[in-house]
Design an enzyme around this catalytic site. Sequence first.
Site, PDB file in Angstrom:
ATOM      1  N   ASP A 191      95.742 -57.085   1.339  1.00 19.95           N
ATOM      2  CA  ASP A 191      95.736 -57.736   0.026  1.00 19.95           C
ATOM      3  C   ASP A 191      96.523 -59.044   0.038  1.00 19.95           C
ATOM      4  O   ASP A 191      96.460 -59.813  -0.921  1.00 19.95           O
ATOM      5  CB  ASP A 191      96.327 -56.785  -1.030  1.00 19.95           C
ATOM      6  N   SER A 211      94.390 -59.781  -8.291  1.00 18.35           N
ATOM      7  CA  SER A 211      93.324 -58.934  -7.752  1.00 18.35           C
ATOM      8  C   SER A 211      92.721 -58.082  -8.866  1.00 18.35           C
ATOM      9  O   SER A 211      93.445 -57.537  -9.702  1.00 18.35           O
ATOM     10  CB  SER A 211      93.878 -58.010  -6.658  1.00 18.35           C
ATOM     11  N   GLN A 222      86.998 -58.106  -1.837  1.00 21.29           N
ATOM     12  CA  GLN A 222      87.840 -58.148  -3.032  1.00 21.29           C
ATOM     13  C   GLN A 222      87.278 -59.169  -4.008  1.00 21.29           C
ATOM     14  O   GLN A 222      86.701 -60.191  -3.604  1.00 21.29           O
ATOM     15  CB  GLN A 222      89.279 -58.550  -2.674  1.00 21.29           C
TER      16      GLN A 222
END
Length: 285
Positions: free
Chosen positions: A203, A227, A277
Amino acid sequence: MSQVVEDLVKLLTLKENGDNRFIGHSQDLGFSRVFGGQVIGQGLSAASQTVSDRHPHSLHAYFLRPGDAHHPIDYEVEHVRDGKSFSVRRVIASQFGKTILAMTASFQIEEQGVSHQEVMPNVPGPENFDSTVELFRQHADEIPEKVRDQFTAERPIEYRIVENQNPFRPRHGIGRRHMWIRSVAPLPDDLKIHQYMLAYTSDWGFLETALMPHGLSLGTRNLDIASLDHAIWFHRPFRLDDWLLFVADSPSASGCRGFVRGQIFNRAGELIASTTQEGLVRHHG
């Protein structure tokens, strides 16, 4: 094992707090919000502890609310199904009685079958680049004083970006990035720990790939970035204490959302994981 790596392993190895319930402490990285990778890694840790003799092969997570970095997180695991080959778990992460993340993870027994993969890109090795921490230290005077220590402190995961540039004076480029990643010290011989750590690591810097075509970065003023969801597929066993190449690209950005996808290779050229993502990207410039 270095202290920062030991602390991260401990952070991601949750303890049970009742039937199928776990509690995870939060890590302060200089922001009021919890780092999304921490919640993914802890959620995978919680789910994995309810499964025997199977390893995770995929996870899909949605970030529903920002987490508070100064308070612990509660994780509740639901047993969705245990089949002959696969097990599925649903994880709800919450703070103050409100859900901050919902995740589904699937686990599989070890099996052999057909195998193929894309070829690893040919890029210079990690020894040719400075770490991101070194970059931050070189430009420390451009980092706001209240978060300068966090940005320049030793980190458990080292990132060396092939397309390195001053993060506070970004240039327009293509939406593609190559990052060498590894833990700064050896890790235990437990594949699940390496998977928790990779979930955490994947991430970081990923969504920034969607900023590159627009000459933006985390150092850009009046930029909101967060995110929204995250997915990982684990293809092959790996070690995060050896260099991995994280290849990320962004094929699209629209509607204040940026989309990124990634492939992660080991130094032998094996594709060990894939990830995608979508994130919020609002620039009030």
